[in-house]
Design an enzyme around this catalytic site. Structure first.
Site, PDB file in Angstrom:
ATOM      1  N   GLN A  92       0.867  -1.276   0.048  1.00 42.92           N
ATOM      2  CA  GLN A  92       0.016  -0.090  -0.058  1.00 42.92           C
ATOM      3  C   GLN A  92       0.835   1.149  -0.014  1.00 42.92           C
ATOM      4  O   GLN A  92       1.944   1.336   0.431  1.00 42.92           O
ATOM      5  CB  GLN A  92      -0.882  -0.210   1.235  1.00 42.92           C
ATOM      6  CG  GLN A  92      -0.080  -0.226   2.689  1.00 42.92           C
ATOM      7  CD  GLN A  92      -1.163  -0.170   3.697  1.00 42.92           C
ATOM      8  OE1 GLN A  92      -1.415   0.817   4.386  1.00 42.92           O
ATOM      9  NE2 GLN A  92      -1.505  -1.343   3.822  1.00 42.92           N
ATOM     10  N   HIS A  94       0.272   5.838   0.828  1.00 43.23           N
ATOM     11  CA  HIS A  94      -0.741   6.707   1.425  1.00 43.23           C
ATOM     12  C   HIS A  94      -0.589   8.112   0.812  1.00 43.23           C
ATOM     13  O   HIS A  94       0.783   8.351   0.292  1.00 43.23           O
ATOM     14  CB  HIS A  94      -0.481   7.088   3.129  1.00 43.23           C
ATOM     15  CG  HIS A  94      -0.542   5.607   3.688  1.00 43.23           C
ATOM     16  ND1 HIS A  94      -1.417   4.870   3.653  1.00 43.23           N
ATOM     17  CD2 HIS A  94       0.456   5.126   4.508  1.00 43.23           C
ATOM     18  CE1 HIS A  94      -1.240   3.903   4.580  1.00 43.23           C
ATOM     19  NE2 HIS A  94       0.111   3.905   4.924  1.00 43.23           N
ATOM     20  N   GLU A 129       3.499   7.603   9.027  1.00 41.91           N
ATOM     21  CA  GLU A 129       3.183   6.641  10.292  1.00 41.91           C
ATOM     22  C   GLU A 129       4.806   6.116  10.297  1.00 41.91           C
ATOM     23  O   GLU A 129       5.587   6.174   9.621  1.00 41.91           O
ATOM     24  CB  GLU A 129       2.472   5.321   9.670  1.00 41.91           C
ATOM     25  CG  GLU A 129       2.779   4.731   8.514  1.00 41.91           C
ATOM     26  CD  GLU A 129       1.695   3.557   8.265  1.00 41.91           C
ATOM     27  OE1 GLU A 129       0.717   3.859   8.023  1.00 41.91           O
ATOM     28  OE2 GLU A 129       2.349   2.479   7.877  1.00 41.91           O
ATOM     29  N   HIS A 251       4.949   0.191   0.602  1.00 41.62           N
ATOM     30  CA  HIS A 251       5.294  -0.612   1.840  1.00 41.62           C
ATOM     31  C   HIS A 251       4.241  -1.835   2.209  1.00 41.62           C
ATOM     32  O   HIS A 251       3.147  -1.687   1.853  1.00 41.62           O
ATOM     33  CB  HIS A 251       5.439   0.182   2.992  1.00 41.62           C
ATOM     34  CG  HIS A 251       4.108   1.037   3.537  1.00 41.62           C
ATOM     35  ND1 HIS A 251       3.810   2.021   3.090  1.00 41.62           N
ATOM     36  CD2 HIS A 251       3.365   0.563   4.433  1.00 41.62           C
ATOM     37  CE1 HIS A 251       2.678   2.597   3.735  1.00 41.62           C
ATOM     38  NE2 HIS A 251       2.404   1.665   4.683  1.00 41.62           N
ATOM     39  N   ARG A 270      -4.365   0.486  -2.383  1.00 41.24           N
ATOM     40  CA  ARG A 270      -3.684  -0.696  -2.367  1.00 41.24           C
ATOM     41  C   ARG A 270      -2.876  -0.981  -3.662  1.00 41.24           C
ATOM     42  O   ARG A 270      -3.399  -0.655  -4.568  1.00 41.24           O
ATOM     43  CB  ARG A 270      -4.566  -1.733  -1.821  1.00 41.24           C
ATOM     44  CG  ARG A 270      -5.016  -1.693  -0.365  1.00 41.24           C
ATOM     45  CD  ARG A 270      -6.103  -2.598  -0.079  1.00 41.24           C
ATOM     46  NE  ARG A 270      -6.537  -2.206   1.488  1.00 41.24           N
ATOM     47  CZ  ARG A 270      -7.323  -1.477   1.560  1.00 41.24           C
ATOM     48  NH1 ARG A 270      -8.026  -0.670   0.929  1.00 41.24           N
ATOM     49  NH2 ARG A 270      -7.469  -1.384   2.877  1.00 41.24           N
TER      50      ARG A 270
END
Length: 383
Positions: A92, A94, A129, A251, A270
């Protein structure tokens, strides 16, 4: 200061043992993938005063502090998790803040329901993240140099992969990675399933650097994401090491137990290793086709014993305290909100005794003295 009662999410890829063992309870046999600590509407932590979301909504400035509200609005800007991967998560990426805002507005304008399986943007926020290993932790992070991926593919001896290896060697990095990823994700699914099966068998036979991809293929047979995964850096973190994932970086986490902290968003596009929707055109708009070292983070020690994982994100700041036997006198009071999570030993803060897996929410400016013997993670914001 509120002790948190947290929800454990039973995603299929979760370990059946890692979180129960940390908590000191018997495994149920069901996967326990993530324990959420925060005020995310999907699973807000519970306190003696209601959910943490309700507590913050009732008096944002009291709970978060005036500076946090001014900078991020009247909501907790981060989500803290325990993540226990028993198998690979989806591959995926972001979006960045502008991409998320545009994508969310576009789907809202077109009336795409928030719970629609083909919806890409659940909110208008980005999702940087940080994942910090509690055990040995395997993952994929960012594109490796194309020539190294070409070597990995060539070693398999699969004829249908030779054109991809050729592209990876012949084209500039951005173009090579874009063309190969596009080709893999848009190829005929039946033909690609055969290629993936051949590649998986070769990976199992060769072992070594190829072994992780054989395991991925075992979980996702025939999935083109197996080949996409071979374009990425394989990373093995040791306990205490971390990875930061910025916007557009492909990642996947493969195996192990970690502490994860992120901006309070649920935006995921994804690339594969999933039965869920893969929007290839939108994915290709978001992915950053840059190759390089994934950059393993190790904490930087401060004078008071705090070990900080430095990242460019403002929505969260993660640090760790490793308290020696009988440690006292650690004052963790901040003008920003905090979640404190114990991962080893026994740590006391205020009236709360924390053992592994237990956590508290500390409002801004609330006195937070810490004592005991163990490991404590602290999540807060950067002001």
């Amino acid at each position: 200061m509120d002790r948190l009662d947290n929800t454990i999410r039973p995603y299929a890829w979760g370990s059946t043992t890692a979180i129960p063992h940390l908590l000191g309870v018997e495994p149920s046999g069901e996967p326990q993938a993530e324990m959420w600590m925060g005020a995310h509407p999907g699973a807000p932590s519970r306190t003696g005063r209601g959910t943490l979301a309700e507590v913050i909504d009732a008096d944002p400035e009291r709970e978060l502090g005036a500076k946090t509200v001014a900078r991020f609005g009247p909501h907790l800007p981060f989500l803290l998790k325990l993540l226990a991967a028993g198998g690979p998560l989806s591959l995926q990426v972001h979006p960045d803040l502008d991409q998320a805002g545009q994508g969310y507005a576009d789907e809202e304008r077109h009336g795409v329901p928030l719970d629609a399986p083909h919806r890409n943007y659940k909110d208008a926020n980005h999702k940087p993240e940080l994942v910090c290993a509690l055990t040995e932790f395997d993952g994929l992070c960012g594109f490796r140099e194309p020539s190294r991926s070409a070597d990995l593919l060539d070693a398999l001896g699969v004829d249908s992969l030779k054109p991809y290896a050729g592209l990876l060697r012949a084209r500039p990095t951005d173009a090579a990675l874009r063309e190969v990823l596009t080709a893999v994700l848009t190829a005929d699914r039946e033909e690609m399933a055969g290629t993936v099966a051949e590649a998986a068998a070769a990976c199992a036979r060769l072992g070594g650097d190829h072994a992780p991809y054989a395991d991925i293929a075992r979980h996702y047979p025939g999935d083109p994401g197996v080949l996409a995964a071979m374009l990425l850096n394989h990373v093995r973190l040791q306990p205490g090491e971390a990875l930061f994932l910025g916007a557009g970086v492909p990642h996947a986490y493969l195996n192990g137990l970690s502490v994860e902290v992120m901006a309070n968003s649920d935006n995921v596009l994804r690339c594969g290793l999933t039965p869920k929707h893969v929007d290839v055109p939108e994915l290709l708009r978001i992915v950053r086709f840059e190759a390089g070292d994934p950059g393993i983070l190790r904490p930087e020690a401060a004078a008071d014993g705090e070990e900080v994982y430095d990242t460019p994100a403002d929505e969260f700041r993660l640090s760790r305290y490793v308290l020696p036997e009988g440690a006292t006198g650690h004052d963790l009071t901040l003008e920003t909100p905090q979640i404190l999570l114990c991962t080893a030993g026994s740590v006391r803060t205020g009236e709360h005794e924390l053992t592994p897996g237990q956590s508290v929410f500390v409002p801004a400016d609330e006195k937070a003295d810490v004592s005991g013997t163990g490991t404590l993670f602290r999540a807060t914001v950067v002001i």
